[in-house]
Design a protein around this motif. Structure first.
Motif, mmCIF file in Angstrom:
data_model
loop_
_atom_site.group_PDB
_atom_site.id
_atom_site.type_symbol
_atom_site.label_atom_id
_atom_site.label_comp_id
_atom_site.label_asym_id
_atom_site.label_seq_id
_atom_site.Cartn_x
_atom_site.Cartn_y
_atom_site.Cartn_z
ATOM 1 N N VAL A 104 -10.961 38.465 19.379
ATOM 2 C CA VAL A 104 -12.339 37.993 19.491
ATOM 3 C C VAL A 104 -13.382 39.108 19.529
ATOM 4 N N ALA A 105 -12.939 40.365 19.427
ATOM 5 C CA ALA A 105 -13.851 41.480 19.687
ATOM 6 C C ALA A 105 -15.037 41.537 18.733
ATOM 7 N N ALA A 106 -14.872 41.095 17.489
ATOM 8 C CA ALA A 106 -15.951 41.232 16.519
ATOM 9 C C ALA A 106 -17.223 40.521 16.972
ATOM 10 N N HIS A 107 -17.082 39.267 17.399
ATOM 11 C CA HIS A 107 -18.263 38.472 17.763
ATOM 12 C C HIS A 107 -18.529 38.445 19.265
ATOM 13 N N TRP A 108 -17.647 39.064 20.045
ATOM 14 C CA TRP A 108 -17.594 38.858 21.490
ATOM 15 C C TRP A 108 -18.901 39.156 22.196
ATOM 16 N N VAL A 109 -19.428 40.356 22.009
ATOM 17 C CA VAL A 109 -20.632 40.779 22.727
ATOM 18 C C VAL A 109 -21.844 39.971 22.274
ATOM 19 N N ALA A 110 -21.985 39.763 20.977
ATOM 20 C CA ALA A 110 -23.123 38.993 20.466
ATOM 21 C C ALA A 110 -23.099 37.567 20.988
ATOM 22 N N GLU A 111 -21.901 36.976 21.021
ATOM 23 C CA GLU A 111 -21.771 35.587 21.454
ATOM 24 C C GLU A 111 -22.002 35.437 22.942
ATOM 25 N N ARG A 112 -21.456 36.367 23.706
ATOM 26 C CA ARG A 112 -21.466 36.249 25.163
ATOM 27 C C ARG A 112 -22.801 36.637 25.779
ATOM 28 N N GLN A 113 -23.422 37.719 25.288
ATOM 29 C CA GLN A 113 -24.594 38.207 26.002
ATOM 30 C C GLN A 113 -25.785 38.594 25.134
ATOM 31 N N SER A 114 -25.559 39.209 23.966
ATOM 32 C CA SER A 114 -26.704 39.637 23.155
ATOM 33 C C SER A 114 -27.514 38.446 22.669
ATOM 34 N N GLY A 115 -26.834 37.419 22.173
ATOM 35 C CA GLY A 115 -27.543 36.220 21.720
ATOM 36 C C GLY A 115 -28.324 35.544 22.835
ATOM 37 N N PRO A 116 -27.676 35.232 23.973
ATOM 38 C CA PRO A 116 -28.418 34.642 25.092
ATOM 39 C C PRO A 116 -29.552 35.526 25.597
ATOM 40 N N LEU A 117 -29.369 36.853 25.565
ATOM 41 C CA LEU A 117 -30.445 37.763 25.985
ATOM 42 C C LEU A 117 -31.652 37.633 25.057
ATOM 43 N N ILE A 118 -31.397 37.640 23.745
ATOM 44 C CA ILE A 118 -32.487 37.508 22.776
ATOM 45 C C ILE A 118 -33.153 36.140 22.907
ATOM 46 N N LEU A 119 -32.361 35.108 23.139
ATOM 47 C CA LEU A 119 -32.932 33.774 23.314
ATOM 48 C C LEU A 119 -33.875 33.730 24.511
ATOM 49 N N LYS A 120 -33.495 34.380 25.604
ATOM 50 C CA LYS A 120 -34.282 34.314 26.834
ATOM 51 C C LYS A 120 -35.481 35.251 26.832
ATOM 52 N N PHE A 121 -35.301 36.474 26.313
ATOM 53 C CA PHE A 121 -36.355 37.477 26.434
ATOM 54 C C PHE A 121 -36.964 37.902 25.092
ATOM 55 N N GLY A 122 -36.278 37.611 23.995
ATOM 56 C CA GLY A 122 -36.732 38.104 22.707
ATOM 57 C C GLY A 122 -37.945 37.375 22.165
ATOM 58 N N SER A 123 -38.559 37.970 21.154
ATOM 59 C CA SER A 123 -39.694 37.342 20.481
ATOM 60 C C SER A 123 -39.207 36.212 19.589
ATOM 61 N N GLN A 124 -40.124 35.379 19.140
ATOM 62 C CA GLN A 124 -39.735 34.297 18.240
ATOM 63 C C GLN A 124 -39.174 34.854 16.945
ATOM 64 N N GLU A 125 -39.752 35.951 16.467
ATOM 65 C CA GLU A 125 -39.255 36.574 15.240
ATOM 66 C C GLU A 125 -37.820 37.071 15.427
ATOM 67 N N GLN A 126 -37.524 37.635 16.598
ATOM 68 C CA GLN A 126 -36.158 38.084 16.871
ATOM 69 C C GLN A 126 -35.196 36.913 16.934
ATOM 70 N N ARG A 127 -35.603 35.836 17.572
ATOM 71 C CA ARG A 127 -34.741 34.650 17.637
ATOM 72 C C ARG A 127 -34.459 34.121 16.239
ATOM 73 N N ASP A 128 -35.497 34.020 15.427
ATOM 74 C CA ASP A 128 -35.336 33.463 14.085
ATOM 75 C C ASP A 128 -34.443 34.338 13.211
ATOM 76 N N PHE A 129 -34.479 35.650 13.424
ATOM 77 C CA PHE A 129 -33.704 36.549 12.569
ATOM 78 C C PHE A 129 -32.268 36.710 13.054
ATOM 79 N N TYR A 130 -32.084 37.035 14.335
ATOM 80 C CA TYR A 130 -30.762 37.414 14.824
ATOM 81 C C TYR A 130 -29.867 36.228 15.184
ATOM 82 N N LEU A 131 -30.422 35.212 15.823
ATOM 83 C CA LEU A 131 -29.560 34.153 16.354
ATOM 84 C C LEU A 131 -28.799 33.395 15.264
ATOM 85 N N PRO A 132 -29.423 33.006 14.138
ATOM 86 C CA PRO A 132 -28.621 32.345 13.098
ATOM 87 C C PRO A 132 -27.518 33.239 12.548
#
Length: 389
Positions: free
Chosen positions: A93-121
């Motif tokens: 699971v290492a490839a997606h692990w960090v993005a799935e577990r914490q980077s994505g939720p971090l961007i969702l909570k604190f990131g800009s709308q542009e960051q959410r639209d670009f990175y989360l999908p």
């Protein structure tokens, strides 16, 4: 072991969450294949982009993220079931692990709308892999003492410094780096900010660190005046400490903090079942098995309780530190104890794959109490939370 834990009602999950378990097992039977035990023992250190893409195609990467970004909008408890099943069989699971577990939720909570639209999908599609840019040489888990710095320049910032123990940095697309935007290291928590760094940017150098097992998943990352645009800033300037604490609560509280040796434990239990046909299981082996089961049951109950807090929108940082400390101690004890247990049996009578898995985990287990925060730092946090220091 997972089946045993699931059957214990005081460590159970709601029935509407448990229905996901068989779906995950069916997927794994179809897509995981039959890798060797020692290969599966690498589990969340195993980088397999193809497996992560297939998992994402099924809708199981970024599972807690909103559907508008490609996520499954699952609850943290549903994610608990997914993670538990993946780790118990040693899925890579290492490839997606960090993005799935914490980077994505971090961007969702604190990131800009542009960051959410670009990175989360891209995270949810298994097309953007992240690494963690926190620890530094001579700082380690003492994040408040970091020295990497971001300096204002026209149109953005220039990052200068070094990050270490950056897992799979050589394979990842992005790193969320914690750096100083003002002040000096003696200011501790003040003046810290987070930036998304494209790992393909000029002047980013990744140096693999080979561990005792011969793997090179840890890395040192050199940032030599790396330019990042203004839109790379996550959240607000100077709010990095608050943000990284929210991230660490996600990193330290899940089942991965006590399942790192689960494949070895399951393989040993399979070995005991096979041995029953030729010899009686010894009293010592039964005692060890009982202790492992009792210990893991208690840790699982703690992790479920923490996941419930996260689902309620809380950020249980102190509780997560305790969870990580206790979980690390347990997962390090499994190879240590089984070395002694299996050492009393003639090597030719032990399944070779089991011995190879034991050898790997014996070599890598010391890192369990480094990643995600050292034992000393975590215990200091717990002591402060209890008002003892």
């Amino acid at each position: 072991m997972v089946d045993l834990l699931v059957s214990l009602k005081f460590a159970s999950l709601p029935s509407d969450v448990e229905v996901l378990r068989e779906e995950v097992r069916s997927f794994l039977r179809e897509h995981l294949g039959n890798p060797s035990v020692d290969r599966r023992a690498r589990s969340w250190m195993g980088f397999d982009a193809d497996f992560s893409w297939r998992l994402a195609k099924r809708g199981w990467v970024g599972v807690t993220l909103p559907k508008e970004y490609g996520g499954a909008h699952m609850t943290p408890l549903q994610r608990f079931v997914l993670v538990e099943e993946l780790l118990s069989v040693g899925a890579p699971v290492a490839a997606h692990w960090v993005a799935e577990r914490q980077s994505g939720p971090l961007i969702l909570k604190f990131g800009s709308q542009e960051q959410r639209d670009f990175y989360l999908p891209r995270i949810c599609a298994g097309k953007a892999f992240f690494c963690i840019g926190m620890s530094e040489p001579n700082s380690g888990s003492d994040l408040a003492s970091i020295r990497s710095r971001a300096t204002r320049v026209p149109g953005g910032w220039k990052l200068q410094g070094r990050k270490i123990w950056t897992t799979n940095a050589q394979h990842c697309d992005y790193m969320i780096a914690l750096v100083r935007t003002s002040g000096v290291p003696e200011d501790r928590q003040e003046g810290l900010s987070q930036f998304i760094v494209n790992m393909k940017s000029p002047r980013v150098e990744v140096r693999p660190l080979v561990d005792l097992s011969g793997d090179a998943h840890f890395n040192e990352v050199m940032l030599d005046d790396v330019f990042v645009p203004d839109e790379a800033l996550v959240g607000q300037v100077g709010q990095g400490w608050t943000q990284v604490n929210a991230e660490l609560a996600l990193e330290r509280s899940g089942p991965e903090r006590f399942y790192s040796s689960a494949v070895l434990l399951n393989a040993w239990m399979d070995f005991l079942r096979i041995q029953q046909g030729s010899r009686a299981v010894s009293g010592e082996e039964l005692v060890v098995l009982g202790r492992f089961a009792a210990h893991m049951t208690a840790l699982r109950q703690m992790s479920i309780a923490l996941t419930t807090k996260l689902a309620a929108g809380e950020s249980p940082l102190i509780e997560a530190a305790l969870m990580k400390d206790l979980g690390t101690e347990f997962e390090q004890s499994i190879p240590a104890v089984l070395e002694a247990v299996l050492g009393s049996i003639a090597p030719e009578e032990v399944e070779p794959q089991l011995l190879r898995a034991l050898n790997y985990l014996s070599l890598i287990a010391p890192s369990f109490s480094l990643r995600g925060g050292t034992r000393e730092i975590l215990r200091g946090m717990v002591a402060r939370g209890l008002g003892l220091r």
